[in-house]
Write an enzyme that holds these catalytic residues in place. Structure first.
Site, PDB file in Angstrom:
ATOM      1  N   LYS A  61       0.859  -1.183   0.000  1.00  0.00           N
ATOM      2  CA  LYS A  61       0.000   0.000   0.000  1.00  0.00           C
ATOM      3  C   LYS A  61       0.898   1.236   0.000  1.00  0.00           C
ATOM      4  CE  LYS A  61      -1.702   2.981   2.215  1.00  0.00           C
ATOM      5  NZ  LYS A  61      -1.661   4.492   2.049  1.00  0.00           N
ATOM      6  N   GLU A  66       9.704   1.889  10.876  1.00  0.00           N
ATOM      7  CA  GLU A  66      10.717   2.928  10.706  1.00  0.00           C
ATOM      8  C   GLU A  66       9.972   4.253  10.621  1.00  0.00           C
ATOM      9  OE1 GLU A  66      13.971   4.389   7.463  1.00  0.00           O
ATOM     10  OE2 GLU A  66      14.059   2.279   8.056  1.00  0.00           O
ATOM     11  N   GLU A 106      10.221  17.000  13.954  1.00  0.00           N
ATOM     12  CA  GLU A 106      10.669  16.690  12.598  1.00  0.00           C
ATOM     13  C   GLU A 106      10.180  17.752  11.631  1.00  0.00           C
ATOM     14  OE1 GLU A 106      11.202  12.649  10.024  1.00  0.00           O
ATOM     15  OE2 GLU A 106       9.230  12.987  10.914  1.00  0.00           O
TER      16      GLU A 106
END
Length: 482
Positions: free
Chosen positions: A175, A249, A380
């Site tokens: 996906k 991850e 981030e």
């Protein structure tokens, strides 16, 4: 405009879901494709197709499976320029840069698949038992697995996960991100033409709801997910509820620690590449820079000069070094982080403003005077921003580098052996010394803290893709009663 479809059981199929998603070229803000987002029914269909194909695929010899993977890789290698152009159209990566990453991903998948030829799928161990007794350890494929990939490296993230999963005998449902499915669709076209058996690889297009249905499916024994921390937590919770596996991850806020003894100009040029390449949209981009005060002025000057060479433009133009961010939402995040830093006292040395042009562009930006109260040093950013903090010594740099909820990777520039040894203890999955990125196919790692879980790479990827079982054989069988 192209309409994309799922690929399930060797056939192209229109998704059952009704919500239409547009794929937008971030350099032009124009839609280049669309698709109907798959729903739980599409996921059920894909998982069933993968399940039906798995036993026959696992029954092949390891060498035959690796041969099939190589055939697909060779087909992709002949179309690297095309795949790089598709990535450019869907997420903005300049084609020259994109092609090198696609080539690396294809080579990496082949190398990872080749490791199956020496991996101990079956081994005999000895112990202190009676003579003639034997214990075999057999590693079985898990069955149906899933790969859910992000938008920033559509080809590399798919191929990076698939080599060990397929070579170990699993079948896979992929996906891709709804923002960048074009190149993944092309990968499946090439897979179909290279002779991989139907159902071994299946593609379901969709958004976060589609990914959730895949992660929650009881017949998906492993989910390999790359993406945000929030989504990763949801995947971990879903797989854990069903006692299935996951490899996660997730986000990164990677530090760079620069010692006093290095060349500040050469190091600045290396840091510019690590901070700005792919418009900073890499999980391991250099997002926090700690430079020793003795070389700070020279380093900052050189980094500013390097940043100004990253010319903005459409990635289809060979002169472009810095493509757009993937969409307006991502650019707003970058702008918000820079504005927050400036409001709290940081100085913009170059860049720092949205250009007046079409497309989701943002310039290579260098900030000084940053501190750990600023978003640009704690969250981030995922954009072309290099925030610099001056430290009194290398030890302070390491201490501040370690003070993060993220733990994906870190880079250190030093000529001091003791400092290199100290850097090895940073709480991250990978430490690079005097070079950003690098390492051969035998490397393995596990992200730390909020950056993920599950070891991967080399033998660890095969350990994750298989289930060990022990077969213990006694020295002699019981005598038959007469």
């Amino acid at each position: 405009m192209e309409t994309l479809q799922n690929h399930i059981g060797g056939r192209w199929e229109e998704p059952v879901g009704e919500d239409v998603v547009a794929v937008v070229n971030p350099a032009t803000e124009e839609a280049v494709a669309n698709f109907r987002a798959g729903n739980a029914e599409d996921v059920d269909h894909a998982v069933a197709a993968a399940g039906a194909a798995q036993r026959e695929w696992a029954a092949l010899t390891v060498a035959r499976r690796v041969e099939g993977i190589h055939a697909w890789a060779d087909a992709m290698a002949a179309h690297t320029a095309e795949l790089a152009e598709l990535e450019c159209r869907e997420m903005g990566k300049p084609v020259g840069i994109g092609r090198s990453f696609v080539e690396g991903a294809v080579a990496g998948m082949k190398a990872a698949a080749d490791q199956a030829l020496t991996y101990p799928f079956s081994e005999t161990v000895t112990g202190p038992g009676p003579a003639g007794e034997r214990t075999d350890i057999v590693r079985h494929p898990l069955g149906v697995t899933a790969v859910i990939t992000p938008w920033n490296f559509p080809v590399a993230m798919v191929l990076g996960a698939l080599g060990p999963l397929l070579a170990a005998g699993n079948t896979v449902v992929v996906k891709p991100s709804e923002r960048s499915p074009l190149s993944t669709v092309r990968l499946f076209e090439l897979a179909a033409s290279s002779g991989l058996p139907p159902g071994v690889l299946n593609l379901v297009l969709g958004d976060g709801r589609t990914g959730a249905a895949l992660a929650e499916h009881e017949d998906v024994r492993l989910v390999h997910f790359t993406g945000s921390v929030g989504a990763g937590r949801a995947v971990g919770a879903a797989t854990g509820q069903r006692l299935n596996r996951c490899v996660l991850e997730l986000g990164g806020k990677d530090p760079v620690v620069i010692d006093a003894g290095v060349d500040p100009v050469a190091t600045a040029q290396a840091v510019a590449f690590g901070a700005f390449i792919n418009t900073g949209q890499i999980c391991t981009s250099m997002e926090r820079i700690y430079v020793h005060e003795r070389i700070a002025d020279a380093f900052v000057e050189a980094l500013v000069a390097a940043a100004r060479t990253f010319t903005i433009g459409d990635g289809l133009d060979p002169a472009t070094v810095l493509g757009p961010l993937v969409d307006a939402r991502q650019r707003d995040t970058v702008r918000r982080h820079v504005e927050d830093a400036v409001a709290k006292g940081a100085t913009v040395r170059t860049g720092g403003a949205v250009p007046e042009r079409r497309g989701y562009f943002y310039p290579a930006t260098v900030l000084t005077g940053v501190d750990d109260t600023m978003l640009v040093m704690t969250e981030e950013t995922f954009g072309p921003v290099a925030p610099i903090s001056v430290v009194a010594d290398f030890e302070e740099g390491l201490t501040r580098a370690a003070a993060s909820r993220y733990g994906l990777a870190a880079t250190v520039y030093t000529d001091d052996p003791e400092h290199i040894a100290a850097a090895a203890h940073l709480p991250v999955g990978v430490v690079w010394v005097n070079q950003w990125q690098g390492g051969g196919p035998e490397r393995l790692y596990e992200p730390a803290r909020d950056s993920g879980m599950g070891a991967t790479g080399a033998r660890a990827a095969y350990d994750a893709a298989t289930r060990p079982a022990t077969v213990h054989i006694a020295a002699t069988a019981p005598a038959v009663a007469r």
